[in-house]
Design a protein around this motif. Structure first.
Motif, short mmCIF file in Angstrom:
data_model
loop_
_atom_site.label_atom_id
_atom_site.label_comp_id
_atom_site.label_asym_id
_atom_site.label_seq_id
_atom_site.Cartn_x
_atom_site.Cartn_y
_atom_site.Cartn_z
N LYS A 23 45.41 34.46 67.91
CA LYS A 23 46.01 33.82 66.75
C LYS A 23 45.14 32.68 66.22
O LYS A 23 45.15 32.37 65.02
CB LYS A 23 47.40 33.26 67.11
CG LYS A 23 48.41 34.31 67.54
CD LYS A 23 48.78 35.26 66.41
CE LYS A 23 49.69 34.61 65.41
NZ LYS A 23 50.15 35.59 64.37
N GLN A 24 44.35 32.06 67.10
CA GLN A 24 43.47 30.97 66.67
C GLN A 24 42.27 31.48 65.91
O GLN A 24 41.71 30.76 65.08
CB GLN A 24 42.99 30.17 67.89
CG GLN A 24 44.06 29.33 68.56
CD GLN A 24 43.53 28.63 69.79
OE1 GLN A 24 42.66 27.78 69.72
NE2 GLN A 24 44.07 29.00 70.96
N ILE A 25 41.84 32.72 66.13
CA ILE A 25 40.60 33.20 65.51
C ILE A 25 40.63 33.16 63.98
O ILE A 25 39.65 32.64 63.39
CB ILE A 25 40.27 34.59 66.07
CG1 ILE A 25 39.81 34.46 67.53
CG2 ILE A 25 39.19 35.29 65.24
CD1 ILE A 25 39.56 35.77 68.24
N PRO A 26 41.61 33.59 63.21
CA PRO A 26 42.75 34.41 63.63
C PRO A 26 42.51 35.89 63.34
O PRO A 26 41.78 36.23 62.41
CB PRO A 26 43.86 33.88 62.73
CG PRO A 26 43.15 33.54 61.44
CD PRO A 26 41.76 33.09 61.83
N LEU A 27 43.13 36.74 64.15
CA LEU A 27 43.21 38.17 63.83
C LEU A 27 44.53 38.35 63.07
O LEU A 27 45.61 38.28 63.66
CB LEU A 27 43.18 39.02 65.10
CG LEU A 27 41.90 38.91 65.94
CD1 LEU A 27 41.95 39.90 67.10
CD2 LEU A 27 40.64 39.13 65.10
#
Length: 783
Positions: free
Chosen positions: A416-420
């Motif tokens: 979620k941080q990448i986010p995808l």
């Protein structure tokens, strides 16, 4: 001043009329002369036309451009309005000559409209041709001359003049009739387009071609007589043929055009696309499509990014398939099952967290978590395998076990941080299958992630060991935009540089397709960190690779989700990936981020930090975070008798008669599978009968796992089959005795397997060896 006031007072009506007339004249010109819709046009970074989408009114009308080629400018001035730069919007001499000739012949033989007047006429499209309308055009022409420069008026004419059929404007006409930009036209081609707006119907092949030819050649002769062109140029120009059937506009990136038209409809967009690379990859995709379509695999997508700038260099949204196979669907941003392409992210997370080192061995054994039982692609087990090899070989079971160790919620948070963006459900929705393709993502996000890893490593080694705050930035499509990577910072963006670098080192060892498998023997071979992925049911094949400078992503499959045998990453996507890399410049390998690494002693067999019991030790560079990893837990100090045949202890042997040895020993279940592929692996010698240890783990269940829920397998005819229970023992030749709910089932030797078909219910399975050691497990038989 007093005289003016007196005059106005005496001639109030006349003053009002003059004032109103002046106000009307000042505001008579519309704010925007042309409000007609325009085509969406995209070009490459070098300004080459990649494609265009027809305007909403069905016209090929490119957005306005102030740049007019000198040849066309010269031609149109000598044909339409030789005194354009001298008159105030109308030419009195031309008007007088036209009136004289038309009155003498009693019909319209000659026009007198200037280019300025024609611009006004074009802007008032649909108005009837009356004397009143001519008067309005005359007045508006003088007004436009006050508002715009001569060059602007000429560009308005070039952009809005009709060129036959549904072609409007110079640039659209140039591409439709000559298949190239107006700036690349010859004198003959420029002259042809210069005379067309005067009689646009002449352009159609086989219709009035001779008349068009005469008009063109007459203009060319005038240019020669005015010494604009020389004799040779004139002779070559008149010898050129007229255009034939209109060309189709280039469609080098149709899906990119479709994507950009959603947000920039009717605009002229200069993209980051490398036109030559785009053309080459289009050809590769077409060739690969012909191969895959024989296996009823019809769709392919390719994305190429520049790591340094994050610019998109090539965008192929789909293969040249048919409409029935969804050729218009842009696959690049569509969610698809990820297969194994998320495994490098987990690997980096584990290194960053100090849970593993690259060569730390991890279990590769039959595994079950509740009802979930992951399987390796080849349905076999290695017992123990290094984390690096587990990633390179894309082994599923070690990946699931590592995800379990790292934490499902933690890894979900990383994504979620990448986010995808397509990871939209909570972690429990995906479960542990998240690492094997349980979630969906798209080629855009995945390539962005690999580029962010590469960029972060590059930035770290190119600066004073710093990152940028916006490493995971979106890829860029617009030539006039520069990606902002944010501010330099010491804080890692997601993982530390060493973890990402060592992930690339592992991915470099992934076995390449057969035609490229000997790459490492050649000095000029490209070093590429790459990963494949195959979704459950053979519906999606992925291959994503990166060098220091470029990221290439390939997806192959069917847009409608139909699975096909052979639709696996290494066969369907990887060959195209390496073909694309062959078209890219060679890159140097990543520079090791030494400031983020430390050299330590590592156990050669377990890959963990060496313990005092490890005899075979090597020096290895690991992330600084790796100092937190536990020391080797698979080496033990044991005592042997003087013949080195049995283990002994102080309870049964004198200290002076004992020989101390360091021994590499895996747990029984790991050892059971490990020794089958590692013939030099040796179990610890058994204790001498008078020295048996009560603490040694001698055997372990392979199946079932504790508290497993088992569903009895059935054939197609609904016949219920046996369940096979298995055990691994350190001494396979040992006889084992089996009990189910205290009921004796029999014994096994060497091959410790029992076929049972229990009724529905809860059970305890107990197994005892000859020495009286026993193990038990609980399981449930369900419908």
């Amino acid at each position: 001043m007093n005289k003016l006031k007196t005059y106005v007072f005496k001639h109030k009506i006349k003053a009002v009329v003059i004032t109103v007339a002046l106000i009307w004249y000042a505001f008579c010109l519309p704010k925007n002369l042309f409000n007609t819709p325009t085509s969406t046009v995209i070009t490459s970074a070098s300004n080459t036309l990649l494609g265009a989408k027809i305007a909403k009114d069905g016209q090929w009308r490119f957005p306005e451009s102030d740049s007019i080629p000198q040849k066309f400018k010269t031609c149109v001035l000598y044909f339409e309005d030789e005194y354009f730069y001298k008159h105030p919007g109308f030419n009195p001499i031309s008007i007088f000559k036209a009136l004289k000739q038309n009155l003498a012949s009693n019909e319209v033989k000659r026009g007198a409209s200037t280019i300025t007047q024609q611009v006004i006429r074009l802007s008032r499209d649909g108005q009837k041709r009356t004397y009143l309308e001519k008067l309005k055009e005359f007045i508006l022409a003088t007004r436009i001359e006050l508002k715009y420069s001569k060059d602007k008026i000429l560009s308005l004419y070039a952009n809005h003049a009709p060129f036959g059929g549904n072609v409007v404007g110079l640039e659209a006409a140039s591409w439709r009739y000559f298949n190239r930009s107006a700036h690349q036209l010859s004198w003959a081609e420029s002259a042809t387009l210069a005379v067309l707006p005067n009689a646009p119907s002449l352009i159609f092949p086989g219709k009035n071609q001779q008349l068009l030819l005469k008009k063109r050649n007459r203009l060319l002769k005038k240019l020669y007589q005015k010494k604009i062109i020389d004799q040779l140029t004139y002779d070559l120009a008149v010898a050129e043929n007229l255009p034939g059937k209109p060309y189709k506009l280039p469609q080098l990136a149709p899906h990119l055009l479709q994507k950009l038209s959603l947000s920039s409809s009717g605009k002229y967009i200069k993209t980051t696309i490398d036109e030559e690379l785009q053309t080459q990859i289009n050809a590769l995709v077409e060739s690969h499509y012909k191969t895959l379509s024989q296996n009823e695999i019809y769709n392919i997508a390719v994305l190429v990014l520049d790591v340094k700038t994050r610019n998109v260099l090539a965008y192929i949204g789909n293969s040249p398939t048919t409409k029935s196979h969804q050729k218009d669907v842009d696959i690049i941003d569509k969610p698809r099952s990820t297969g194994s392409v998320l495994k490098p992210i987990l690997y980096s997370a584990l290194l960053d967290d100090g849970m593993i080192l690259p060569n730390t061995i991890v279990p590769d054994i039959p595994t079950q978590y509740g009802n979930y039982e992951p399987q390796n692609y080849n349905k076999t087990y290695d017992g123990a395998v290094s984390a690096k090899q587990a990633l390179a070989r894309s082994l599923n079971v070690p990946s699931v076990r590592l995800l379990k160790s790292y934490g499902l919620e933690r890894f979900h948070s990383v994504l979620k941080q990448i986010p995808l963006t397509n990871v939209t459900f909570d972690a429990q929705h995906y479960g542990l299958s998240l690492i094997l393709g349980g979630a969906e993502s798209n080629l855009w996000d995945l390539c962005k992630t690999y580029a962010a890893f590469a960029g972060a490593v590059n930035h770290y080694t190119q600066t004073s060991s710093e990152y940028f705050s916006n490493e995971f930035t979106e890829p860029n499509l617009f030539a006039n935009y520069k990606v902002d990577f944010g501010k330099k910072q010491r804080e890692k963006p997601l993982f530390n540089a060493a973890s990402m670098y060592l992930t690339f080192e592992s991915l470099k060892e992934v076995n390449r397709p057969q035609e490229d498998e000997n790459w490492s023997f050649y000095d000029d071979s490209k070093q590429i960190a790459w990963k494949t992925g195959t979704s459950y049911g053979f519906k999606d094949a992925w291959a994503i690779g990166t060098t220091k400078d470029y990221v290439v992503g390939v997806w192959a499959g069917n847009a409608d989700g139909e699975g096909r045998p052979g639709l696996v990453g290494v066969e369907a996507a990887a060959p195209l990936l390496f073909s694309v890399f062959d078209k890219l410049p060679k890159s140097e390998w990543f520079t090791a981020p030494l400031d983020d690494m430390v050299e330590v002693e590592v156990c050669a067999k377990s890959g963990s930090r060496a313990s005092v019991n490890c005899e075979d030790v090597i020096q290895e560079l690991i992330p600084q975070s790796g100092l937190k990893t536990e020391a080797c837990k698979y080496h033990y100090q044991i005592h042997l008798d003087k013949n080195l045949q049995y283990r002994v202890n102080l309870n049964c042997e004198d200290n002076s008669q004992m020989v101390q040895r360091s021994w590499f020993q895996l747990p029984p279940l790991m050892a059971y599978y490990y020794k089958a592929k590692n013939p030099f692996y040796a179990d610890m010698p058994p204790f001498r009968e008078d020295c048996v240890s009560k603490n040694e783990q001698l055997f372990q269940f392979i199946y079932p796992k504790p508290n497993a829920i088992i569903y009895l397998p059935k054939d197609l005819d609904e016949t219920v089959n046996d369940v096979i229970f298995k055990i691994a023992h350190n001494k396979p030749e040992e006889t084992l005795y089996w009990y189910l709910k205290s009921k004796y089932l029999g014994e096994t030797k060497t091959i410790h397997e029992k076929a049972l078909q229990p009724e529905i219910g809860d059970y305890f399975l107990t197994v005892v060896d000859e020495a009286g050691n026993e193990i038990s497990t609980k399981f449930t038989i369900s419908k």
